[in-house]
Design a protein around this motif. Structure first.
Motif, PDB file in Angstrom:
ATOM      1  N   GLN A 274       0.828  -1.208   0.000  1.00 52.84           N
ATOM      2  CA  GLN A 274       0.000   0.000   0.000  1.00 52.84           C
ATOM      3  C   GLN A 274       0.864   1.261   0.000  1.00 52.84           C
ATOM      4  OE1 GLN A 274      -2.231  -1.231   3.518  1.00 52.84           O
ATOM      5  NE2 GLN A 274      -4.143  -1.104   2.353  1.00 52.84           N
ATOM      6  N   LYS A 275       1.917   1.274   0.786  1.00 48.29           N
ATOM      7  CA  LYS A 275       2.836   2.416   0.791  1.00 48.29           C
ATOM      8  C   LYS A 275       3.461   2.608  -0.582  1.00 48.29           C
ATOM      9  CE  LYS A 275       5.691   2.918   4.231  1.00 48.29           C
ATOM     10  NZ  LYS A 275       6.680   2.604   5.297  1.00 48.29           N
ATOM     11  N   GLN A 276       3.782   1.509  -1.236  1.00 43.51           N
ATOM     12  CA  GLN A 276       4.387   1.592  -2.561  1.00 43.51           C
ATOM     13  C   GLN A 276       3.408   2.190  -3.572  1.00 43.51           C
ATOM     14  OE1 GLN A 276       5.556  -2.184  -4.357  1.00 43.51           O
ATOM     15  NE2 GLN A 276       7.444  -1.241  -5.091  1.00 43.51           N
ATOM     16  N   ILE A 277       2.129   1.838  -3.425  1.00 45.00           N
ATOM     17  CA  ILE A 277       1.104   2.410  -4.311  1.00 45.00           C
ATOM     18  C   ILE A 277       1.056   3.927  -4.151  1.00 45.00           C
ATOM     19  CG2 ILE A 277      -1.386   2.558  -4.702  1.00 45.00           C
ATOM     20  CD1 ILE A 277      -1.496  -0.477  -3.987  1.00 45.00           C
ATOM     21  N   LEU A 278       1.054   4.404  -2.906  1.00 40.37           N
ATOM     22  CA  LEU A 278       1.023   5.846  -2.660  1.00 40.37           C
ATOM     23  C   LEU A 278       2.280   6.517  -3.209  1.00 40.37           C
ATOM     24  CD1 LEU A 278      -0.363   6.126   0.998  1.00 40.37           C
ATOM     25  CD2 LEU A 278      -1.593   6.514  -1.141  1.00 40.37           C
ATOM     26  N   GLU A 279       3.432   5.923  -2.951  1.00 39.55           N
ATOM     27  CA  GLU A 279       4.695   6.521  -3.381  1.00 39.55           C
ATOM     28  C   GLU A 279       4.834   6.544  -4.902  1.00 39.55           C
ATOM     29  OE1 GLU A 279       7.363   3.998  -1.307  1.00 39.55           O
ATOM     30  OE2 GLU A 279       7.083   5.009   0.639  1.00 39.55           O
ATOM     31  N   LYS A 280       4.263   5.571  -5.561  1.00 37.47           N
ATOM     32  CA  LYS A 280       4.397   5.469  -7.012  1.00 37.47           C
ATOM     33  C   LYS A 280       3.322   6.237  -7.760  1.00 37.47           C
ATOM     34  CE  LYS A 280       4.654   2.013 -10.713  1.00 37.47           C
ATOM     35  NZ  LYS A 280       4.559   0.558 -11.049  1.00 37.47           N
ATOM     36  N   GLU A 281       2.099   6.261  -7.202  1.00 37.31           N
ATOM     37  CA  GLU A 281       0.962   6.726  -7.988  1.00 37.31           C
ATOM     38  C   GLU A 281       0.260   7.975  -7.462  1.00 37.31           C
ATOM     39  OE1 GLU A 281      -1.705   3.795  -9.573  1.00 37.31           O
ATOM     40  OE2 GLU A 281      -0.453   2.152  -8.825  1.00 37.31           O
TER      41      GLU A 281
ATOM     42  N   ILE B  54     -13.561  -6.896  -9.452  1.00 32.60           N
ATOM     43  CA  ILE B  54     -13.006  -7.445  -8.215  1.00 32.60           C
ATOM     44  C   ILE B  54     -12.245  -6.340  -7.497  1.00 32.60           C
ATOM     45  CG2 ILE B  54     -11.416  -9.132  -7.220  1.00 32.60           C
ATOM     46  CD1 ILE B  54     -12.027 -10.930  -9.638  1.00 32.60           C
ATOM     47  N   VAL B  55     -12.596  -6.102  -6.250  1.00 29.53           N
ATOM     48  CA  VAL B  55     -11.937  -5.034  -5.479  1.00 29.53           C
ATOM     49  C   VAL B  55     -10.505  -5.448  -5.168  1.00 29.53           C
ATOM     50  CG1 VAL B  55     -11.982  -3.694  -3.348  1.00 29.53           C
ATOM     51  CG2 VAL B  55     -14.130  -4.298  -4.482  1.00 29.53           C
ATOM     52  N   THR B  56      -9.573  -4.572  -5.519  1.00 30.61           N
ATOM     53  CA  THR B  56      -8.155  -4.852  -5.303  1.00 30.61           C
ATOM     54  C   THR B  56      -7.581  -3.930  -4.227  1.00 30.61           C
ATOM     55  OG1 THR B  56      -7.424  -3.248  -6.963  1.00 30.61           O
ATOM     56  CG2 THR B  56      -7.922  -5.502  -7.728  1.00 30.61           C
ATOM     57  N   LEU B  57      -6.379  -4.263  -3.792  1.00 32.73           N
ATOM     58  CA  LEU B  57      -5.676  -3.421  -2.827  1.00 32.73           C
ATOM     59  C   LEU B  57      -5.438  -2.033  -3.403  1.00 32.73           C
ATOM     60  CD1 LEU B  57      -4.347  -3.756   0.025  1.00 32.73           C
ATOM     61  CD2 LEU B  57      -2.183  -4.067  -1.175  1.00 32.73           C
TER      62      LEU B  57
ATOM     63  N   THR C  61      -6.775   1.457  -1.723  1.00 32.63           N
ATOM     64  CA  THR C  61      -5.760   2.427  -1.309  1.00 32.63           C
ATOM     65  C   THR C  61      -5.958   3.766  -1.992  1.00 32.63           C
ATOM     66  OG1 THR C  61      -4.183   0.618  -0.957  1.00 32.63           O
ATOM     67  CG2 THR C  61      -3.278   2.849  -1.109  1.00 32.63           C
ATOM     68  N   LEU C  62      -6.199   3.748  -3.299  1.00 30.46           N
ATOM     69  CA  LEU C  62      -6.282   5.005  -4.042  1.00 30.46           C
ATOM     70  C   LEU C  62      -7.608   5.729  -3.808  1.00 30.46           C
ATOM     71  CD1 LEU C  62      -4.502   3.945  -7.338  1.00 30.46           C
ATOM     72  CD2 LEU C  62      -3.650   5.490  -5.572  1.00 30.46           C
ATOM     73  N   ILE C  63      -8.692   4.989  -3.670  1.00 29.91           N
ATOM     74  CA  ILE C  63      -9.972   5.641  -3.356  1.00 29.91           C
ATOM     75  C   ILE C  63      -9.891   6.280  -1.970  1.00 29.91           C
ATOM     76  CG2 ILE C  63     -12.416   5.247  -2.853  1.00 29.91           C
ATOM     77  CD1 ILE C  63     -12.357   3.099  -5.096  1.00 29.91           C
ATOM     78  N   ALA C  64      -9.344   5.538  -1.013  1.00 28.28           N
ATOM     79  CA  ALA C  64      -9.158   6.097   0.326  1.00 28.28           C
ATOM     80  C   ALA C  64      -8.236   7.311   0.289  1.00 28.28           C
ATOM     81  CB  ALA C  64      -8.585   5.030   1.256  1.00 28.28           C
ATOM     82  N   ALA C  65      -7.190   7.257  -0.542  1.00 26.58           N
ATOM     83  CA  ALA C  65      -6.227   8.356  -0.623  1.00 26.58           C
ATOM     84  C   ALA C  65      -6.870   9.628  -1.156  1.00 26.58           C
ATOM     85  CB  ALA C  65      -5.046   7.947  -1.507  1.00 26.58           C
TER      86      ALA C  65
END
Length: 265
Positions: A47-54, A89-92, A96-100
């Motif tokens: 999840q941290k990687q998703i935020l840092e990358k996207e 299908i709901v993914t991580l 993460t991004l909707i919450a962000a």
């Protein structure tokens, strides 16, 4: 009078004094007195990687604020039910991004979890809505406490962060706006105050003429007050420099309504 009664009176006096001070602080400085937490929730490394990358907003924050942001994203995910529809299908990544996006909009607030949203429904693309017999990209239903999003259009909204189209921001603003109408907490009071200033501002003939002449905001903004607030919020996050240059007073009221000075706006 016994000592225990003295202690009770002193504690009550300190409690009310603190409440008075907290209210005075918010009114004086237009921000919450406290934003930190005793215990911070953590995100997974993925999840941290998703935020840092996207997520460019997250990358722009200080280390301290990144920690706060991760806590809020984790709390948001724990607080909501995510449901996929039409085979989605709901993914991580989706969670993460909707919450962000939701936490980005509410980052300047103490109350940030959107109490009027309990369920987030995700479709792969546009979906049919029985509310008005039409296809939508996003929808907020306050009666059912449901936020509905097209994943395709949600992704387009945050991936292209300078075109002033952001479905997530738009729909989360609808939820925040409706919540503040019935809210009694300080965030809601601040939002309502500056929203009234915004409405008064655009009611001014000279300002409205400038809005019509420049056509800076897309036409959909003028559908009603709720759409105006949702659209200018998209511009606030995606074109802050242009927004501030053309309409500095409107920009300032949006900034203060959301308390986004804390993130450098």
């Amino acid at each position: 009078m016994e000592h225990s009664e003295y202690y009770l009176i002193i504690c009550l006096a300190l409690f009310f004094l603190f409440r008075f001070f907290k209210k005075w602080y918010v009114e004086a400085y237009n921000r919450p007195l406290f934003r930190h937490y005793l215990v911070y929730k953590s995100l997974t490394s993925n999840q941290k990687q998703i935020l840092e990358k996207e997520f460019s907003f997250y990358k722009s924050l200080s280390k301290k604020h990144q920690k706060q942001f991760r806590h809020r994203v984790a709390s948001f995910i724990d607080d909501k039910e995510f449901v996929g529809r039409s085979g989605e299908i709901v993914t991580l990544e989706m969670q993460t991004l909707i919450a962000a996006v939701g936490c980005m909009l509410s980052f300047g607030r103490k109350e940030y979890l959107y109490d009027m949203i309990e369920t987030i429904i995700i479709y792969p693309d546009e979906f049919y809505s029985s509310n008005n017999d039409a296809y939508h990209k996003g929808e907020f239903n306050p009666r059912l406490k449901v936020l509905v999003l097209s994943w395709k259009h949600f992704k387009d909204g945050y991936e292209v962060d300078n075109d002033n189209y952001n479905l997530g921001l738009h729909e989360f603003m609808h939820a925040m706006h409706l919540e503040t109408r019935i809210s009694k907490h300080i965030d809601g009071m601040r939002f309502k105050r500056h929203f009234h200033h915004i409405m008064a501002r655009i009611a001014d003939k000279d300002v409205r003429q400038k809005l019509d002449d420049k056509q800076f905001f897309r036409a959909y903004a003028f559908t009603n007050q709720f759409e105006f607030m949702a659209v200018i919020t998209e511009y606030f996050f995606e074109s802050p420099k242009d927004f501030k240059q053309h309409y500095p007073i409107l920009y300032d009221h949006v900034n203060k309504a959301l308390n986004m000075q804390i993130a450098g706006f």
